[in-house]
Design a protein around this motif. Structure first.
Motif, PDB file in Angstrom:
ATOM      1  N   SER A  61       0.862  -1.186   0.000  1.00 25.80           N
ATOM      2  CA  SER A  61       0.000   0.000   0.000  1.00 25.80           C
ATOM      3  C   SER A  61       0.904   1.244   0.000  1.00 25.80           C
ATOM      4  O   SER A  61       2.095   1.164   0.313  1.00 25.80           O
ATOM      5  CB  SER A  61      -0.876   0.003   1.257  1.00 25.80           C
ATOM      6  OG  SER A  61      -0.055   0.109   2.403  1.00 25.80           O
ATOM      7  N   ARG A  62       0.304   2.360  -0.316  1.00 22.40           N
ATOM      8  CA  ARG A  62       1.074   3.618  -0.293  1.00 22.40           C
ATOM      9  C   ARG A  62       1.558   3.889   1.132  1.00 22.40           C
ATOM     10  O   ARG A  62       2.681   4.358   1.349  1.00 22.40           O
ATOM     11  CB  ARG A  62       0.165   4.748  -0.791  1.00 22.40           C
ATOM     12  CG  ARG A  62       0.867   6.068  -0.968  1.00 22.40           C
ATOM     13  CD  ARG A  62      -0.059   7.036  -1.690  1.00 22.40           C
ATOM     14  NE  ARG A  62       0.553   8.321  -1.917  1.00 22.40           N
ATOM     15  CZ  ARG A  62       0.047   9.463  -1.475  1.00 22.40           C
ATOM     16  NH1 ARG A  62      -1.076   9.488  -0.786  1.00 22.40           N
ATOM     17  NH2 ARG A  62       0.647  10.599  -1.744  1.00 22.40           N
ATOM     18  N   TYR A  63       0.702   3.599   2.088  1.00 19.97           N
ATOM     19  CA  TYR A  63       1.065   3.759   3.512  1.00 19.97           C
ATOM     20  C   TYR A  63       2.344   2.988   3.813  1.00 19.97           C
ATOM     21  O   TYR A  63       3.304   3.530   4.385  1.00 19.97           O
ATOM     22  CB  TYR A  63      -0.132   3.258   4.330  1.00 19.97           C
ATOM     23  CG  TYR A  63       0.107   2.934   5.785  1.00 19.97           C
ATOM     24  CD1 TYR A  63       0.352   3.936   6.724  1.00 19.97           C
ATOM     25  CD2 TYR A  63       0.028   1.605   6.237  1.00 19.97           C
ATOM     26  CE1 TYR A  63       0.520   3.622   8.063  1.00 19.97           C
ATOM     27  CE2 TYR A  63       0.192   1.290   7.581  1.00 19.97           C
ATOM     28  CZ  TYR A  63       0.446   2.309   8.486  1.00 19.97           C
ATOM     29  OH  TYR A  63       0.618   1.996   9.809  1.00 19.97           O
ATOM     30  N   GLN A  64       2.387   1.732   3.380  1.00 15.20           N
ATOM     31  CA  GLN A  64       3.582   0.927   3.667  1.00 15.20           C
ATOM     32  C   GLN A  64       4.782   1.421   2.867  1.00 15.20           C
ATOM     33  O   GLN A  64       5.899   1.509   3.397  1.00 15.20           O
ATOM     34  CB  GLN A  64       3.309  -0.537   3.375  1.00 15.20           C
ATOM     35  CG  GLN A  64       2.337  -1.134   4.385  1.00 15.20           C
ATOM     36  CD  GLN A  64       1.964  -2.561   4.096  1.00 15.20           C
ATOM     37  OE1 GLN A  64       1.982  -2.993   2.936  1.00 15.20           O
ATOM     38  NE2 GLN A  64       1.603  -3.292   5.135  1.00 15.20           N
ATOM     39  N   ALA A  65       4.551   1.749   1.603  1.00 20.84           N
ATOM     40  CA  ALA A  65       5.665   2.208   0.769  1.00 20.84           C
ATOM     41  C   ALA A  65       6.311   3.455   1.374  1.00 20.84           C
ATOM     42  O   ALA A  65       7.537   3.608   1.360  1.00 20.84           O
ATOM     43  CB  ALA A  65       5.170   2.504  -0.647  1.00 20.84           C
ATOM     44  N   MET A  66       5.474   4.324   1.940  1.00 20.34           N
ATOM     45  CA  MET A  66       6.040   5.567   2.493  1.00 20.34           C
ATOM     46  C   MET A  66       6.844   5.327   3.766  1.00 20.34           C
ATOM     47  O   MET A  66       7.887   5.926   3.971  1.00 20.34           O
ATOM     48  CB  MET A  66       4.926   6.583   2.728  1.00 20.34           C
ATOM     49  CG  MET A  66       4.539   7.257   1.417  1.00 20.34           C
ATOM     50  SD  MET A  66       3.668   8.781   1.684  1.00 20.34           S
ATOM     51  CE  MET A  66       2.177   8.128   2.313  1.00 20.34           C
ATOM     52  N   PHE A  67       6.330   4.447   4.632  1.00 19.82           N
ATOM     53  CA  PHE A  67       7.075   4.184   5.870  1.00 19.82           C
ATOM     54  C   PHE A  67       8.280   3.263   5.634  1.00 19.82           C
ATOM     55  O   PHE A  67       9.278   3.354   6.351  1.00 19.82           O
ATOM     56  CB  PHE A  67       6.151   3.572   6.933  1.00 19.82           C
ATOM     57  CG  PHE A  67       5.371   4.600   7.710  1.00 19.82           C
ATOM     58  CD1 PHE A  67       5.904   5.186   8.846  1.00 19.82           C
ATOM     59  CD2 PHE A  67       4.106   4.989   7.287  1.00 19.82           C
ATOM     60  CE1 PHE A  67       5.194   6.140   9.562  1.00 19.82           C
ATOM     61  CE2 PHE A  67       3.383   5.943   7.994  1.00 19.82           C
ATOM     62  CZ  PHE A  67       3.927   6.521   9.133  1.00 19.82           C
ATOM     63  N   ASP A  68       8.177   2.373   4.623  1.00 14.53           N
ATOM     64  CA  ASP A  68       9.284   1.422   4.398  1.00 14.53           C
ATOM     65  C   ASP A  68      10.546   2.143   3.939  1.00 14.53           C
ATOM     66  O   ASP A  68      11.658   1.684   4.164  1.00 14.53           O
ATOM     67  CB  ASP A  68       8.888   0.381   3.341  1.00 14.53           C
ATOM     68  CG  ASP A  68       7.897  -0.646   3.881  1.00 14.53           C
ATOM     69  OD1 ASP A  68       7.506  -0.522   5.054  1.00 14.53           O
ATOM     70  OD2 ASP A  68       7.516  -1.562   3.128  1.00 14.53           O
ATOM     71  N   TRP A  69      10.365   3.251   3.236  1.00 10.83           N
ATOM     72  CA  TRP A  69      11.534   4.005   2.746  1.00 10.83           C
ATOM     73  C   TRP A  69      11.328   5.477   3.054  1.00 10.83           C
ATOM     74  O   TRP A  69      10.496   6.137   2.440  1.00 10.83           O
ATOM     75  CB  TRP A  69      11.738   3.787   1.240  1.00 10.83           C
ATOM     76  CG  TRP A  69      13.003   4.453   0.769  1.00 10.83           C
ATOM     77  CD1 TRP A  69      13.117   5.714   0.259  1.00 10.83           C
ATOM     78  CD2 TRP A  69      14.330   3.920   0.812  1.00 10.83           C
ATOM     79  NE1 TRP A  69      14.433   6.007  -0.024  1.00 10.83           N
ATOM     80  CE2 TRP A  69      15.211   4.918   0.303  1.00 10.83           C
ATOM     81  CE3 TRP A  69      14.874   2.707   1.232  1.00 10.83           C
ATOM     82  CZ2 TRP A  69      16.584   4.729   0.199  1.00 10.83           C
ATOM     83  CZ3 TRP A  69      16.243   2.517   1.124  1.00 10.83           C
ATOM     84  CH2 TRP A  69      17.084   3.515   0.616  1.00 10.83           C
ATOM     85  N   THR A  70      12.092   6.001   4.009  1.00  8.18           N
ATOM     86  CA  THR A  70      11.967   7.430   4.346  1.00  8.18           C
ATOM     87  C   THR A  70      13.257   8.171   3.996  1.00  8.18           C
ATOM     88  O   THR A  70      13.493   9.282   4.458  1.00  8.18           O
ATOM     89  CB  THR A  70      11.656   7.616   5.852  1.00  8.18           C
ATOM     90  OG1 THR A  70      12.698   6.981   6.598  1.00  8.18           O
ATOM     91  CG2 THR A  70      10.316   7.027   6.235  1.00  8.18           C
ATOM     92  N   GLY A  71      14.094   7.525   3.182  1.00  9.28           N
ATOM     93  CA  GLY A  71      15.408   8.066   2.841  1.00  9.28           C
ATOM     94  C   GLY A  71      16.460   7.042   3.252  1.00  9.28           C
ATOM     95  O   GLY A  71      16.162   6.107   4.006  1.00  9.28           O
ATOM     96  N   THR A  72      17.672   7.237   2.774  1.00 12.18           N
ATOM     97  CA  THR A  72      18.726   6.255   3.048  1.00 12.18           C
ATOM     98  C   THR A  72      19.044   6.206   4.545  1.00 12.18           C
ATOM     99  O   THR A  72      19.239   7.244   5.185  1.00 12.18           O
ATOM    100  CB  THR A  72      20.009   6.622   2.283  1.00 12.18           C
ATOM    101  OG1 THR A  72      19.666   6.782   0.910  1.00 12.18           O
ATOM    102  CG2 THR A  72      21.067   5.550   2.445  1.00 12.18           C
ATOM    103  N   THR A  73      19.049   5.006   5.073  1.00 13.61           N
ATOM    104  CA  THR A  73      19.392   4.827   6.480  1.00 13.61           C
ATOM    105  C   THR A  73      19.864   3.382   6.658  1.00 13.61           C
ATOM    106  O   THR A  73      19.857   2.596   5.712  1.00 13.61           O
ATOM    107  CB  THR A  73      18.181   5.142   7.383  1.00 13.61           C
ATOM    108  OG1 THR A  73      18.605   5.095   8.746  1.00 13.61           O
ATOM    109  CG2 THR A  73      17.042   4.160   7.194  1.00 13.61           C
TER     110      THR A  73
END
Ligand SMILES: Cc1ncc(COP(=O)(O)O)c(C=O)c1O
Length: 389
Positions: free
Chosen positions: A251-263
């Motif tokens: 989901s978009r919700y998961q896609a956004m939390f799964d990647w918040t920038g390189t870490t």
């Protein structure tokens, strides 16, 4: 103590660690697994972070949702409970004049985040006073419900409070607040691994829990569970590709939390191994860990109350793996920070202390690596403390 448990943790020589509540300690085999994952990441950064990370996160989500008995569709990984709360605060479409309801047993970082949101969105913060000490049978529901107002939009309730280390009756509060049309954020920073969380059964709008405390995962592992109605409107603090780039199977919700920038995602990726490793240490698995920690904690607490001649500030049924007690007579009005410093500097005991109601208190914790000798050392050290200046 079981040799497998003794072998699993290594503390600085002589350190008595009684503050798992502030920062959990990660077992050595899990530290090793994290180091190997980091080495694999650095040996092929693009392959690891672009090609295999999404599937790795899915596997973590799957295992963690099984452990928490919740819908994996609402579950995302975050670095810590503070991040989860900030994400929620930034996701609500606030209208000026609305209010956030908190309690006076809440954690300061969350209070600070709410204050910032209040400043930014022109909100009010209402604080429900809860008793401390808590008289036996005290009503911990009415103070919150009585503090609700027509403008209350969000209630923030700790599952287990930080300073006072008590369980709040979230099972009663969440439905009562929902009936009043108030969204709920349950701050379960201390709950996973200490008590049953069951975020879906609870039915809060959001439930956040730390995995780097009582689960013993590496630092930077926590989760946010979001109710179905809010999943497409709950955003991480840092917006990245997921905002405008769909990810297959997520989901978009998961896609956004799964990647918040390189870490470095290795703390998250260690969660399944940590769950299994910890479970292997006690015959009854996680239920056994929770039970052992609570029973031991209650025994240690009774011992400390007896030898230090201090009263119980709350009944045992409110406790999990931590307990807050008053310093004994002669120290009660001292500066808690100074008593903590003396315990650490002069006695190598790491413990949380606090000031509340004009008195100094200390909070003990019990994790599998703590034996009775730790609490005996604490009692002996407390007897030698000098009143703080
Ligand atoms: C009740 C509570 N909420 C939130 C937090 C913040 O946890 P973190 O620093 O992992 O975000 C803590 C930390 O101890 C806590 O006790």
């Amino acid at each position: 103590m079981d040799p497998a448990i003794t072998a699993a943790w290594r503390f600085e020589d002589g350190l008595v660690y009684l503050n798992h509540g502030s920062f959990g300690a990660t077992p050595l085999p899990i530290q090793q697994i994290q180091s190997e994952l980091r080495a694999r990441l650095e040996s092929d950064p693009v392959g690891f972070l672009w090609r295999t990370l999404p599937e790795r996160i899915d596997l973590v989500r799957q295992e963690l949702s099984g452990f928490l008995r919740c819908d994996p569709g609402g579950l995302v990984l975050v670095p810590n409970a503070t991040h989860a709360f900030n994400a929620v605060l930034g996701s609500i479409d606030w209208r000026p004049g609305e209010a956030i309801l908190m309690t006076d047993h809440g954690y300061n970082a969350c209070r600070a985040a709410a204050e910032r949101a209040a400043e930014r969105y022109h909100l009010e913060i209402h604080v429900a006073p809860l008793p401390w000490p808590v008289p036996d049978g005290a009503d911990l529901v009415s103070p919150l419900l009585d503090a609700c107002r027509s403008n209350t939009r969000l209630a923030v309730i700790d599952h287990v409070t930080s300073a006072t280390a008590i369980r709040l009756p979230v099972e009663k509060l969440v439905p009562a607040l929902r009936e009043r049309g108030i969204e709920t954020f349950i701050d379960g920073a201390h709950a996973p691994g200490m008590i049953d969380c069951d975020p879906d059964d609870l039915g809060a709008t959001w439930y956040a829990g730390n995995l780097h405390k009582w689960i013993c995962a590496p630092k930077g592992a926590a989760f946010l569970q979001t109710s179905a109605a809010w999943r497409e409107r709950t955003f991480p603090c840092s917006i990245s590709h997921g905002w405008n780039t769909p990810m297959a199977g997520r989901s978009r919700y998961q896609a956004m939390f799964d990647w918040t920038g390189t870490t470095d995602p290795t703390a998250w990726l260690c969660v399944p191994d940590t769950l299994r490793f910890m479970e292997s240490l006690v015959p009854a698995g996680w239920a056994g860990i929770r039970d052992s920690n609570r029973r031991f904690l209650l025994e240690a607490r009774q011992y400390l109350m007896d030898v230090l001649e201090v009263p119980s500030p709350c009944s045992e049924d409110l406790l999990g793996s931590m307990s807050t007690l008053p310093f004994p007579r002669g120290l009660e009005a001292s500066q808690a920070a100074d008593l903590r410093r003396q315990l650490r500097d002069d006695h190598a005991i790491e413990i949380q202390t606090l000031e509340r109601e004009g008195k100094a208190w200390f909070r003990i914790s019990r994790q599998l690596y703590n034996g009775m000798a730790d609490y005996e050392a604490l009692a002996a050290a407390i007897r030698k403390l000098r009143p703080g200046s």
